[in-house]
Write a protein that holds these residues in place. Structure first.
Motif, PDB file in Angstrom:
ATOM      1  N   GLU A  39       0.838  -1.200   0.000  1.00 32.06           N
ATOM      2  CA  GLU A  39       0.000   0.000   0.000  1.00 32.06           C
ATOM      3  C   GLU A  39       0.870   1.247   0.000  1.00 32.06           C
ATOM      4  OE1 GLU A  39      -2.572  -0.185   3.310  1.00 32.06           O
ATOM      5  OE2 GLU A  39      -3.640  -1.988   2.637  1.00 32.06           O
ATOM      6  N   ARG A  94      -7.435   9.882  -4.477  1.00 34.72           N
ATOM      7  CA  ARG A  94      -7.223   8.566  -3.880  1.00 34.72           C
ATOM      8  C   ARG A  94      -7.111   8.620  -2.367  1.00 34.72           C
ATOM      9  NH1 ARG A  94      -2.283   5.767  -6.800  1.00 34.72           N
ATOM     10  NH2 ARG A  94      -2.932   4.165  -5.301  1.00 34.72           N
ATOM     11  N   SER A  95      -6.957   9.820  -1.781  1.00 35.61           N
ATOM     12  CA  SER A  95      -6.762   9.942  -0.338  1.00 35.61           C
ATOM     13  C   SER A  95      -8.099   9.848   0.394  1.00 35.61           C
ATOM     14  CB  SER A  95      -6.074  11.267  -0.008  1.00 35.61           C
ATOM     15  OG  SER A  95      -5.931  11.419   1.387  1.00 35.61           O
ATOM     16  N   ASN A  96      -8.089   9.229   1.551  1.00 34.42           N
ATOM     17  CA  ASN A  96      -9.271   9.108   2.406  1.00 34.42           C
ATOM     18  C   ASN A  96      -9.293  10.171   3.488  1.00 34.42           C
ATOM     19  OD1 ASN A  96     -11.659   7.973   3.317  1.00 34.42           O
ATOM     20  ND2 ASN A  96     -10.611   6.596   4.754  1.00 34.42           N
ATOM     21  N   MET A  97      -8.262  11.057   3.527  1.00 30.57           N
ATOM     22  CA  MET A  97      -8.151  12.086   4.552  1.00 30.57           C
ATOM     23  C   MET A  97      -8.533  13.436   3.961  1.00 30.57           C
ATOM     24  SD  MET A  97      -7.183  10.109   6.970  1.00 30.57           S
ATOM     25  CE  MET A  97      -6.819  11.292   8.254  1.00 30.57           C
ATOM     26  N   VAL A  98      -9.221  14.257   4.791  1.00 35.23           N
ATOM     27  CA  VAL A  98      -9.685  15.588   4.392  1.00 35.23           C
ATOM     28  C   VAL A  98      -9.108  16.594   5.380  1.00 35.23           C
ATOM     29  CG1 VAL A  98     -11.690  17.022   3.857  1.00 35.23           C
ATOM     30  CG2 VAL A  98     -11.791  14.560   3.506  1.00 35.23           C
ATOM     31  N   PRO A 139       0.082   7.014   3.179  1.00 31.76           N
ATOM     32  CA  PRO A 139      -1.085   7.915   3.210  1.00 31.76           C
ATOM     33  C   PRO A 139      -0.707   9.378   3.053  1.00 31.76           C
ATOM     34  CG  PRO A 139      -1.175   6.299   5.008  1.00 31.76           C
ATOM     35  CD  PRO A 139       0.178   6.202   4.407  1.00 31.76           C
ATOM     36  N   TYR A 198      -5.477  16.706   9.489  1.00 29.07           N
ATOM     37  CA  TYR A 198      -6.412  16.004   8.611  1.00 29.07           C
ATOM     38  C   TYR A 198      -7.226  14.981   9.413  1.00 29.07           C
ATOM     39  CZ  TYR A 198      -3.427  17.897   4.896  1.00 29.07           C
ATOM     40  OH  TYR A 198      -2.727  18.727   4.065  1.00 29.07           O
ATOM     41  N   HIS A 199      -8.426  14.657   8.932  1.00 24.20           N
ATOM     42  CA  HIS A 199      -9.239  13.586   9.499  1.00 24.20           C
ATOM     43  C   HIS A 199      -9.928  12.849   8.343  1.00 24.20           C
ATOM     44  CE1 HIS A 199     -13.189  16.104   9.692  1.00 24.20           C
ATOM     45  NE2 HIS A 199     -12.383  16.551   8.755  1.00 24.20           N
ATOM     46  N   SER A 200     -10.490  11.687   8.635  1.00 27.26           N
ATOM     47  CA  SER A 200     -11.054  10.833   7.595  1.00 27.26           C
ATOM     48  C   SER A 200     -12.351  11.429   7.031  1.00 27.26           C
ATOM     49  CB  SER A 200     -11.320   9.422   8.155  1.00 27.26           C
ATOM     50  OG  SER A 200     -12.248   9.505   9.236  1.00 27.26           O
ATOM     51  N   GLN A 201     -12.729  10.946   5.823  1.00 30.63           N
ATOM     52  CA  GLN A 201     -13.955  11.440   5.182  1.00 30.63           C
ATOM     53  C   GLN A 201     -15.205  10.994   5.933  1.00 30.63           C
ATOM     54  OE1 GLN A 201     -13.913  10.192   1.103  1.00 30.63           O
ATOM     55  NE2 GLN A 201     -12.041  11.354   0.567  1.00 30.63           N
ATOM     56  N   GLN A 202     -15.174   9.810   6.585  1.00 32.08           N
ATOM     57  CA  GLN A 202     -16.328   9.369   7.358  1.00 32.08           C
ATOM     58  C   GLN A 202     -16.573  10.299   8.544  1.00 32.08           C
ATOM     59  OE1 GLN A 202     -13.864   7.580   6.381  1.00 32.08           O
ATOM     60  NE2 GLN A 202     -14.668   5.942   5.044  1.00 32.08           N
TER      61      GLN A 202
END
Length: 461
Positions: free
Chosen positions: A417, A428-432, A420, A444-448
């Protein structure tokens, strides 16, 4: 909700937060590299080069004539030198015949035909003449702060001198009184040895109480004669009986053939750099011009705290303190001490020797001659112990070699992988991005978590 910086998201160790460029990956307790000094300090030009304190170098000259008489000329004695003898080296014996220059390298490594690799030339970089328009990270992250002048630290009051005159006497000179006394005599005893005029008493308890007894004759055991076994020796051992020779082929070598790999296919020059690399338009970097130094109006106040508070005080010269002269004492010395008055000498006597009350009493019964070993030990017949040593024949098998290992049967390829931190600000990143501090730190924190936070805000609104 978990908020993480670039240093905490990185797993490969190549990404660093701009405020912690030398921090350790995984440890977020490192101090921030952004300080008020680095953001507001502006280097200024000095007043000039400081003068050197090095003294002038002057050559010391002397008008006296030069004395060429040296120790070498005075002590050196010339000796006759003979001519060195020439040394003739031994002749080299060269064998006759033709030299066989054929080696295993020339025999097995033959030249192969192949095309020459073509030179890969990259396209020249295009220079854009348009000026750069944008906000760099230096201006966005490093902000100017309004400094305040530090107030001077001053004492409440000055030094107050005493009105009383200095007497020049110390506590040591007033309280300490010297007493005259002679040297004390030594209490060490004399080193003379104690001698006695009486003859030496060599009569000991061993000489007085020892009684000689007649010694009995020693009992001698009759040796038994060796009787060999009449049965024949069975030479068949467990090793010969169980380990029989087997017929098997010789183990084949697993060494690969020493032949070079050849292929007639065309060389594929497509690399990941050519397929994935994208060219970006580069604009010239604009240099940052520092602010010009402007001198403040007015004169500089050279009056310091030391000059204002530490003023010279009138003081008298300290008088020298001399010891009192020693005077002789004519009184008689009293040699009586606590040791001489309390110590008493006690009379000492010689300790009496400790002697045995009775001597040795031999038994009246005769010796039987039968020991415990002879009474309880029973001999058993036994032959030589068989050898368990295996034969030197190597184990051979005709079955084929089983090369199926656990690595070949159970190993599966895993997909690596990407880091990050390398995928931040990309699809492609899951962090916002969550927020940015005043000093420039980005968290940064996750999209969820971002979706849950937005839903809670809508519900509360």
């Amino acid at each position: 909700m978990t908020k993480q910086c670039i240093c905490q998201l990185c797993t490969c160790g190549k990404h660093r937060c701009p405020h912690r460029p030398y921090g350790i990956v995984g440890k977020s307790d490192q101090p921030c590299a952004v300080t008020e000094y680095k953001s507001e300090f502006v280097p200024r030009e000095g007043g000039g080069i400081r003068e050197s304190f090095k003294p002038d170098y002057t050559v010391q000259t002397n008008t006296a004539p030069l004395d060429d008489e040296t120790t070498h000329k005075h002590d050196y004695i010339k000796h006759p030198v003979d001519k060195a003898r020439s040394y003739k080296p031994e002749e080299v014996y060269v064998k006759r015949g033709d030299f066989d220059a054929l080696t295993s390298y020339n025999k097995e490594y033959t030249p192969k035909g192949g095309e020459r690799a073509k030179l890969i030339k990259h396209e020249s970089q295009k220079v854009v003449s348009a000026p750069f328009e944008g906000d760099p990270t230096y201006k966005a992250d490093y902000r100017k702060w309004e400094p305040a002048r530090t107030e001077a630290i001053r004492h409440d009051g000055g030094y107050i001198a005493s009105a009383d005159p200095f007497k020049g006497e110390s506590t040591y000179s007033t309280d300490y009184l010297k007493h005259q006394g002679a040297a004390r005599q030594a209490i060490r005893p004399d080193n003379a040895p104690m001698q006695s005029q009486e003859p030496f008493d060599d009569r000991t308890g061993y000489r007085a109480d020892y009684v000689r007894h007649p010694q009995q004759e020693r009992f001698q055991r009759v040796r038994e004669e060796y009787a060999p076994n009449k049965a024949s020796l069975d030479s068949l051992t467990t090793n010969k009986k169980d380990f029989t020779p087997k017929q098997a082929d010789r183990t084949r070598s697993m060494k690969p053939d020493q032949q070079g790999y050849q292929s007639n296919a065309r060389f594929e020059d497509s690399t990941t750099n050519k397929t994935d690399f994208k060219r970006w338009e580069v604009q010239p970097i604009q240099t940052h011009k520092p602010d010009e130094y402007r001198q403040k109006p007015g004169d500089m106040d050279l009056n310091t705290m030391y000059n204002s508070e530490f003023t010279p005080k009138p003081l008298a010269k300290v008088q020298a303190i001399r010891p009192v002269e020693r005077r002789a004492n004519d009184a008689k010395f009293d040699a009586g001490t606590t040791y001489g008055g309390d110590f008493r000498k006690w009379p000492g006597e010689r300790t009496a020797a400790i002697r045995a009350q009775s001597g040795y009493a031999p038994p009246n019964a005769p010796f039987e001659g039968m020991s415990t070993y002879k009474g309880h030990y029973i001999p058993h017949p036994g032959g030589p112990q068989p050898s368990f040593k295996p034969s030197g024949v190597a184990y051979q098998s005709s079955a084929p070699f089983d090369d199926a290992t656990m690595y070949r049967t159970e190993y599966t390829h895993k997909e690596v992988e990407p880091c990050p931190a390398a995928l931040l600000d990309s699809p492609r990143s899951n962090m916002v991005l969550h927020h940015q501090e005043a000093t420039g730190h980005k968290f940064y924190h996750s999209q969820q978590e971002a979706a849950i936070a937005n839903y809670q805000q809508q519900v509360t609104a």
